[in-house]
Design an enzyme around this catalytic site. Sequence first.
Site, PDB file in Angstrom:
ATOM      1  N   CYS A 259       0.812  -1.219   0.000  1.00  0.00           N
ATOM      2  CA  CYS A 259       0.000   0.000   0.000  1.00  0.00           C
ATOM      3  C   CYS A 259       0.844   1.267   0.000  1.00  0.00           C
ATOM      4  O   CYS A 259       0.497   2.247  -0.640  1.00  0.00           O
ATOM      5  CB  CYS A 259      -0.930  -0.001   1.209  1.00  0.00           C
ATOM      6  SG  CYS A 259      -2.043  -1.422   1.222  1.00  0.00           S
ATOM      7  N   CYS A 316       7.080  -4.208 -24.684  1.00  0.00           N
ATOM      8  CA  CYS A 316       7.792  -3.278 -25.543  1.00  0.00           C
ATOM      9  C   CYS A 316       8.300  -3.974 -26.825  1.00  0.00           C
ATOM     10  O   CYS A 316       8.685  -5.148 -26.779  1.00  0.00           O
ATOM     11  CB  CYS A 316       8.977  -2.655 -24.796  1.00  0.00           C
ATOM     12  SG  CYS A 316       8.486  -1.824 -23.277  1.00  0.00           S
TER      13      CYS A 316
END
Length: 323
Positions: A259, A316
């Site tokens: 978190c 990519c």
Amino acid sequence: FFFLMIRRPPRSTQSRSSAASDVYKRQIPYHLGYTCDQYTQYKLARKCRYCDIEIKKVFHKEPAFKDVCNSAECVNKMRYACKNVKDCGHPCGGYSNEKRCLPCFTEDCAQQNQLQLKEQTGEDFCNICWTEPLQQAPSIQLQCGHIFHIQCISKRVETKWVTPRIFFSFCLCPLCKAWMEFPEDSTLHEHLLGFKKMHSEIQEKAVQRIKFEGKDKDPRLNDPNSPYYNNIQDFAMKTCCYYLCYKCKKPYFGGMKDCERAMEEEKNNADFKHEELICGSCAAVTLGGQRQCGQHGTDFIEFKCKFCCSISQWFCWGTTHFC
């Protein structure tokens, strides 16, 4: 300590009258570019409702725009402004074609409309741009009651999230952090419905992912002092990272984040290429693999990073996955 009190001799009636006439001049002591007399004349003159420039003739026929100058910026604001004049005589400060006009927030009417305006006035600055008061541009009132320039709030919604990871903070009111709700006659209403649907879909998938990964046993979910106590939905949204596929335009899972790191990610990593965000399903097709699992659909198709075997976020050059 000793204080010397000197009694001022009484002024004549004429001097008292002169002093009273000067009160208005001294209300704002720093009127740069004006003498006191010139500033008094400026304050009493007709001014453009958008830019405060003194105007000496009427440029527009509509009653709501008789106090608008002919500058390009003000004319542009006029085009998406409400054309109604309210019962109090002031032009509506809302947006074009609204079904329900904005409560009048001019200085002498705002006191009467405090409940509807949530104590906001037209002289308050827009809490998004912080460059102009609300009354100097067409504005819109959210369901929560807060008011912003319609162009400012529109730009906020159109910009969406500015990081690779999908965040929904742009859908929250800048002041009270409630999920924004717009009038149904506004084009922004449909935009927010679409984002709310996406939020619900991602939340549902994130909860499934948390349970699949076994993180629904995290002690923070059972700690009364934790912000995630009995709130697996918020915990899942903060912990699971979802990205928008450039090809199919659907959100996909891109790995787990703790978190604290997830909150920091929004501040960094703002420079990225959208075309490199490809979901596992679309990447599988590119590489000649299977597009959909017969049992789990597309939600659990994943590729690992070429270098560290973490779940990849980027695809990519049409060949390589990176985390």
